[in-house]
Design a protein around this motif. Structure first.
Motif, short mmCIF file in Angstrom:
data_model
loop_
_atom_site.label_atom_id
_atom_site.label_comp_id
_atom_site.label_asym_id
_atom_site.label_seq_id
_atom_site.Cartn_x
_atom_site.Cartn_y
_atom_site.Cartn_z
N GLY A 149 28.08 39.76 64.48
CA GLY A 149 27.31 40.99 64.64
C GLY A 149 27.13 41.73 63.33
N MET A 150 28.17 41.73 62.50
CA MET A 150 28.07 42.38 61.19
C MET A 150 27.04 41.67 60.31
SD MET A 150 30.12 45.01 60.72
CE MET A 150 31.62 45.75 61.34
N VAL A 151 27.07 40.35 60.30
CA VAL A 151 26.12 39.58 59.49
C VAL A 151 24.69 39.83 59.98
CG1 VAL A 151 25.34 37.24 58.90
CG2 VAL A 151 27.77 37.84 58.74
N MET A 152 24.50 39.82 61.30
CA MET A 152 23.16 40.04 61.84
C MET A 152 22.68 41.46 61.55
SD MET A 152 22.35 37.08 62.91
CE MET A 152 20.84 37.37 63.81
N CYS A 207 30.29 47.98 70.59
CA CYS A 207 30.99 47.33 69.48
C CYS A 207 30.10 46.59 68.48
CB CYS A 207 32.06 46.39 70.02
SG CYS A 207 31.45 44.84 70.72
N GLY A 208 28.94 46.13 68.89
CA GLY A 208 28.03 45.46 67.97
C GLY A 208 28.32 44.00 67.71
N ALA A 209 29.30 43.42 68.36
CA ALA A 209 29.62 42.00 68.14
C ALA A 209 28.50 41.09 68.63
CB ALA A 209 30.93 41.64 68.83
N CYS A 210 27.64 41.61 69.50
CA CYS A 210 26.59 40.80 70.11
C CYS A 210 25.22 40.97 69.46
CB CYS A 210 26.49 41.14 71.60
SG CYS A 210 25.88 42.83 71.89
N GLY A 257 16.71 35.54 67.03
CA GLY A 257 17.53 34.93 65.98
C GLY A 257 18.99 35.25 66.24
N THR A 258 19.83 34.23 66.16
CA THR A 258 21.27 34.41 66.35
C THR A 258 22.00 34.04 65.07
OG1 THR A 258 21.77 32.16 67.10
CG2 THR A 258 20.99 33.73 68.78
N ILE A 259 23.28 34.25 65.07
CA ILE A 259 24.10 33.89 63.90
C ILE A 259 23.97 32.41 63.57
CG2 ILE A 259 26.23 33.55 65.22
CD1 ILE A 259 25.94 35.17 61.70
N GLU A 260 23.79 31.57 64.58
CA GLU A 260 23.66 30.13 64.33
C GLU A 260 22.41 29.82 63.52
OE1 GLU A 260 26.12 30.40 68.12
OE2 GLU A 260 24.35 31.44 67.35
N LEU A 289 31.80 47.76 65.36
CA LEU A 289 33.23 48.04 65.22
C LEU A 289 33.98 46.84 64.66
CD1 LEU A 289 33.95 49.84 68.61
CD2 LEU A 289 33.43 50.86 66.39
N CYS A 290 34.90 47.12 63.76
CA CYS A 290 35.82 46.12 63.23
C CYS A 290 37.20 46.72 63.30
CB CYS A 290 35.47 45.77 61.78
SG CYS A 290 36.65 44.61 61.07
N ARG A 291 38.10 46.01 63.92
CA ARG A 291 39.45 46.52 64.07
C ARG A 291 40.40 45.99 63.00
NH1 ARG A 291 38.39 46.09 70.17
NH2 ARG A 291 37.92 48.26 70.62
#
Length: 161
Positions: free
Chosen positions: A106-109, A45-48, A73-76, A134-136
């Motif tokens: 995940g999309m931003v990263m 899914c790519g959320a991670c 690097g994380t979203i934070e 994935l985006c639902r």
């Protein structure tokens, strides 16, 4: 238990982990960086997505031990020191590139990794690059617009599919 050390969002961190501890679990459970989402545990899914040594990786598919000594690097770590949104995050907000928000980190990263390697991607290149995310909710239309806008390009001509 094995000690793992790495630099996360510019800060040195360490912790004791079992050999089977995933990087996503280390970030979320040991460091309380819960912006990295886990949606599937199978790298589907790519959320991670996080960055490890400058490369986008799915952290649910990587052991924390594999990141020992790495720069993570994380979203934070994407926002400014004062909490202000970076250009990609702002574009997601401005172009409604999120709905429920679960896939957004995940999309931003992924977008940040794409724009680092390809500062002015075409619409087709963005869509191809995001195939692992994935985006639902959004149908990707506004996500693609946001990434185009973040790259400094005119996103107004992007049509919904």
């Amino acid at each position: 238990m094995t000690q793992v050390s790495m630099t996360v969002n510019g800060k040195s961190v360490s912790g004791d982990v079992e050999g089977r501890t995933l990087l996503s679990s280390f970030l979320r459970d040991h460091l309380s960086l819960t912006g990295t989402h886990v949606g599937c545990d199978t790298a589907q899914c790519g959320a991670c997505v996080v960055h490890v040594n400058g490369e986008a990786v799915k952290s649910c598919n990587m052991l924390a031990l594999e990141a020992d000594g790495a720069e993570v690097g994380t979203i934070e770590g994407q926002s400014g020191p004062d909490g202000s949104l970076n250009v990609i995050q702002q574009a997601f907000q401005d172009h409604h590139g999120l709905q429920c928000g679960f896939c957004t980190p995940g999309m931003v990263m992924s977008a940040a990794a794409l724009l680092k390697d390809n500062p002015r991607p075409t619409e087709a290149e963005i869509r191809k690059y995001l195939e692992g995310n994935l985006c639902r909710c959004t149908g990707y239309h506004n996500i693609v617009k946001a990434i185009m806008a973040a790259s400094g390009q005119d996103a107004s001509s992007i049509a919904a599919e």
